[in-house]
Design a protein around this motif. Structure first.
Motif, PDB file in Angstrom:
ATOM      1  N   TRP A  25       0.785  -1.186  -0.040  1.00  0.00           N
ATOM      2  CA  TRP A  25       0.160  -0.181   0.034  1.00  0.00           C
ATOM      3  C   TRP A  25       0.988   1.236   0.042  1.00  0.00           C
ATOM      4  O   TRP A  25       0.775   2.218  -0.698  1.00  0.00           O
ATOM      5  N   GLY A  77       2.300   1.826  -3.336  1.00  0.00           N
ATOM      6  CA  GLY A  77       1.008   2.308  -4.350  1.00  0.00           C
ATOM      7  C   GLY A  77       0.962   3.875  -3.843  1.00  0.00           C
ATOM      8  O   GLY A  77       0.752   4.933  -4.769  1.00  0.00           O
ATOM      9  N   ILE A  78       0.952   4.397  -2.524  1.00  0.00           N
ATOM     10  CA  ILE A  78       0.727   5.658  -2.147  1.00  0.00           C
ATOM     11  C   ILE A  78       1.738   6.521  -2.730  1.00  0.00           C
ATOM     12  O   ILE A  78       1.713   7.670  -3.141  1.00  0.00           O
ATOM     13  N   VAL A 129       1.541   6.925  -6.659  1.00  0.00           N
ATOM     14  CA  VAL A 129       0.271   8.127  -7.054  1.00  0.00           C
ATOM     15  C   VAL A 129       0.645   9.271  -6.305  1.00  0.00           C
ATOM     16  O   VAL A 129       0.104  10.161  -6.956  1.00  0.00           O
ATOM     17  N   ILE A 143      -1.460  13.087  -5.721  1.00  0.00           N
ATOM     18  CA  ILE A 143      -2.859  12.485  -5.209  1.00  0.00           C
ATOM     19  C   ILE A 143      -2.503  12.196  -4.059  1.00  0.00           C
ATOM     20  O   ILE A 143      -1.506  11.656  -3.315  1.00  0.00           O
ATOM     21  N   PRO A 144      -3.317  12.701  -2.896  1.00  0.00           N
ATOM     22  CA  PRO A 144      -3.322  12.327  -1.429  1.00  0.00           C
ATOM     23  C   PRO A 144      -3.549  11.152  -1.241  1.00  0.00           C
ATOM     24  O   PRO A 144      -4.186  10.194  -1.777  1.00  0.00           O
ATOM     25  N   ALA A 145      -2.717  10.636  -0.089  1.00  0.00           N
ATOM     26  CA  ALA A 145      -2.811   9.150   0.323  1.00  0.00           C
ATOM     27  C   ALA A 145      -4.496   8.993   0.840  1.00  0.00           C
ATOM     28  O   ALA A 145      -4.853   7.923   0.659  1.00  0.00           O
ATOM     29  N   THR A 146      -5.033   9.773   1.325  1.00  0.00           N
ATOM     30  CA  THR A 146      -6.296   9.930   1.675  1.00  0.00           C
ATOM     31  C   THR A 146      -7.287   9.916   0.615  1.00  0.00           C
ATOM     32  O   THR A 146      -8.534   9.587   0.632  1.00  0.00           O
ATOM     33  N   ALA A 147      -7.164  10.202  -0.571  1.00  0.00           N
ATOM     34  CA  ALA A 147      -7.612   9.928  -1.853  1.00  0.00           C
ATOM     35  C   ALA A 147      -7.840   8.451  -2.230  1.00  0.00           C
ATOM     36  O   ALA A 147      -8.729   7.987  -2.523  1.00  0.00           O
ATOM     37  N   ILE A 148      -6.653   7.995  -2.455  1.00  0.00           N
ATOM     38  CA  ILE A 148      -6.666   6.767  -2.915  1.00  0.00           C
ATOM     39  C   ILE A 148      -7.014   5.493  -1.696  1.00  0.00           C
ATOM     40  O   ILE A 148      -7.192   4.373  -2.133  1.00  0.00           O
ATOM     41  N   THR A 149      -6.778   5.871  -0.767  1.00  0.00           N
ATOM     42  CA  THR A 149      -6.760   4.871   0.238  1.00  0.00           C
ATOM     43  C   THR A 149      -8.212   4.080   0.366  1.00  0.00           C
ATOM     44  O   THR A 149      -8.316   2.970   0.291  1.00  0.00           O
ATOM     45  N   ILE A 175     -10.230   3.666  -2.023  1.00  0.00           N
ATOM     46  CA  ILE A 175     -10.239   2.933  -3.283  1.00  0.00           C
ATOM     47  C   ILE A 175      -9.460   1.433  -3.015  1.00  0.00           C
ATOM     48  O   ILE A 175      -9.654   0.323  -3.276  1.00  0.00           O
ATOM     49  N   ALA A 176      -8.295   1.589  -2.355  1.00  0.00           N
ATOM     50  CA  ALA A 176      -7.355   0.638  -2.050  1.00  0.00           C
ATOM     51  C   ALA A 176      -8.079  -0.456  -1.162  1.00  0.00           C
ATOM     52  O   ALA A 176      -7.958  -1.625  -1.263  1.00  0.00           O
ATOM     53  N   ILE A 177      -8.850   0.168  -0.244  1.00  0.00           N
ATOM     54  CA  ILE A 177      -9.410  -0.777   0.836  1.00  0.00           C
ATOM     55  C   ILE A 177     -10.570  -1.359   0.308  1.00  0.00           C
ATOM     56  O   ILE A 177     -11.008  -2.682   0.247  1.00  0.00           O
ATOM     57  N   LEU A 195      -2.240   4.741 -13.575  1.00  0.00           N
ATOM     58  CA  LEU A 195      -1.267   4.613 -12.560  1.00  0.00           C
ATOM     59  C   LEU A 195      -1.906   4.081 -11.394  1.00  0.00           C
ATOM     60  O   LEU A 195      -1.360   3.415 -10.504  1.00  0.00           O
ATOM     61  N   ALA A 222      -0.715   0.799  -9.027  1.00  0.00           N
ATOM     62  CA  ALA A 222      -0.632   1.043  -7.579  1.00  0.00           C
ATOM     63  C   ALA A 222      -1.365  -0.067  -6.815  1.00  0.00           C
ATOM     64  O   ALA A 222      -1.078  -0.730  -6.070  1.00  0.00           O
ATOM     65  N   LEU A 223      -2.672  -0.475  -7.384  1.00  0.00           N
ATOM     66  CA  LEU A 223      -3.441  -1.431  -6.831  1.00  0.00           C
ATOM     67  C   LEU A 223      -3.118  -2.743  -6.933  1.00  0.00           C
ATOM     68  O   LEU A 223      -3.249  -3.711  -6.285  1.00  0.00           O
ATOM     69  N   ASP A 257      -0.342  12.062   4.750  1.00  0.00           N
ATOM     70  CA  ASP A 257      -0.646  13.252   4.120  1.00  0.00           C
ATOM     71  C   ASP A 257      -0.189  14.320   5.082  1.00  0.00           C
ATOM     72  O   ASP A 257       0.328  15.455   4.441  1.00  0.00           O
TER      73      ASP A 257
END
Lengths: 294, 294
Positions: A185, A188-189, A192, A197-203, A205-207, B169, B173-174, B225
């Motif tokens: 993770w 990936g953070i 991205v 792109i903030p970690a709080t934006a992709i996380t 989606i990752a979860i 991207l 990452a995912l 972040d």
């Protein structure tokens, strides 16, 4: 305090031991505590715990002793001098260690007339007391059955089997899964994040993606047990092609690729062992038998 | 077929392209298909698809073209000779590739008067058509908004932003997260399997554990972040001590340790960079800046 509830002693008041004692107090268990440095007991005493002056006194106070200290060396430093007091008691050892250390401790407890369960805590101190959090136990079924209602104060107690090493073994396996997942993770953070792109934006989606991955794990677990890995969803060859996109994208953005490189190497070893058209689950064969595929 | 629904063309009928066309047919979209070898279209034609004789005919049939071929080279082999037909159409490209390839394709489509969205499919072919499965899109907001109802036939459409490279991207990452998680899980299965525990016994516990790990990811995303990593739940030092239990237990059982060794090395680099008392999220600093911590 509720005198109908089992009296419990907690030995070791680090952040985890303190959380265990607090959860027992919250449920109303008469709770005795001991720690090498008594200062750590103050907050618990204010919540109703009884502070024992010596390890021996702490053991005498309750039929059930829960130990959670730094390591097995610390465990024996505390308990060896007072081992006579353990006869007829139950010791639940939540100290982190290896399956071999758990086996030794179980034999040592038996020699001294104590019941023994080994355990592993699958949460951080703030999660202790939540019924969602897993506590893994191994050792005698009968001992577990007797103490299960009390252990439920700490989290959801799962009994893995009579072999006392199983809780430590599962713990190691689950922590390994956690480190791999958290590092994947983070990679990936970082990738991205290179595009702001903030970690709080992709996380989130990752979860959500991990929920789909859970579906793969369930399917692949059955493949592993069957020893057959039909690649009808996605083959090792397809994954090898795809991981190059990740490695190139990360390299272009200055992100460290040690993790994906080791994953790619495992995939290529599986391919070399004849699993190119099999599913990802076939990697178990090269993990179980390093070097066999040469 | 439902003539109120958008007509769609699917170019490329590998297992994924066929699943896309089938999902569109299931929703009643008039669906035209084309594939280099026409034989793969037979099952879809039986379900109501129209088979185009040429790529040009397939593009002429619908305002929306969904392409899902092996790679970008295959995409250009099919579409370059008929690029004139794309003017005024929308091309949704679900071919796997890099962010740079997506940028190039977006520019190429614009040159030829076509709207363009890049996309990534976060499921395997059997998952296509389920609203639980994520389809990631990037490119023009307006183009996405127009075609969103049609794209919803394939899965849950998420729009990541106007930069057409974002879907690739995020996909990379995912997938990296998936490979890390699946390999960490396989390592754990191999470890516990050495004691004759079936994969199907530990996997439900592993999946439940991943729910707890999701909680760590959510907390750590905010730390990343903020650029601050308070280690109040568990520190890098604690994880380094714990991973040795895993490595020793696995080595004793003949399980390959390449993955945990690379994870431990990342932890030790974070410690060397001054993050020993910080949370695991601090590893982002050494992943983002390989070599900086020397």
């Amino acid at each position: 305090m509720n005198s109908d509830l089992q009296a419990v002693t907690v030995v070791g008041l680090g952040s985890m031991g303190s959380a265990l004692a607090a959860a027992l107090l919250d449920r109303g268990h008469p709770t005795t505590v001991w720690n090498r440095s008594a200062g750590k007991a103050q907050a618990l005493v204010e919540r109703g715990a009884r502070l024992a002056a010596t390890p021996e006194e702490s053991i005498a106070a309750s039929p059930l002793i829960i130990a959670c200290v730094l390591d097995y060396e610390a465990l024996h430093t505390v308990l060896d001098p007072v081992v006579g007091a353990l006869a007829g008691k139950a010791l639940v050892n939540l100290t982190s260690g290896s399956p071999e250390q758990a086996h030794e401790a179980a034999a040592w407890a038996q020699t001294h007339g104590a019941d023994y369960l080994d355990g592993a805590i699958m949460t951080t101190p703030p999660g202790v007391g939540s019924p969602e959090m897993m506590f893994l136990y191994s050792g005698s079924d009968a001992v577990f059955d007797v103490h299960r209602p009390t252990l439920a104060a700490l989290g959801d107690p799962l009994h893995l089997g009579a072999d006392p090493g199983l809780a430590s073994l599962y713990d190691a396996a689950l922590l390994g899964l956690m480190w791999a997942t958290m590092t994947g993770w983070l990679h990936g953070i970082a990738l991205v994040g290179a595009e702001k792109i903030p970690a709080t934006a992709i996380t989130p989606i990752a979860i959500r993606w991990l929920t789909a991955v859970n579906g793969f794990l369930t399917r692949y677990a059955a493949q592993v047990d069957a020893g057959r890995y039909p690649g009808d969803d996605a083959t090792v060859d397809v994954q090898i092609a795809a991981i190059d996109h990740l490695i190139h994208a990360a390299a272009d953005r200055g992100v460290d690729n040690a993790l994906p490189e080791v994953l790619k190497a495992a995939m290529k070893r599986a391919k070399a062992a004849g699993h190119g058209s099999d599913s990802y689950a076939s990697l178990i064969e090269v993990l179980k038998n390093p070097g066999d595929e040469k």
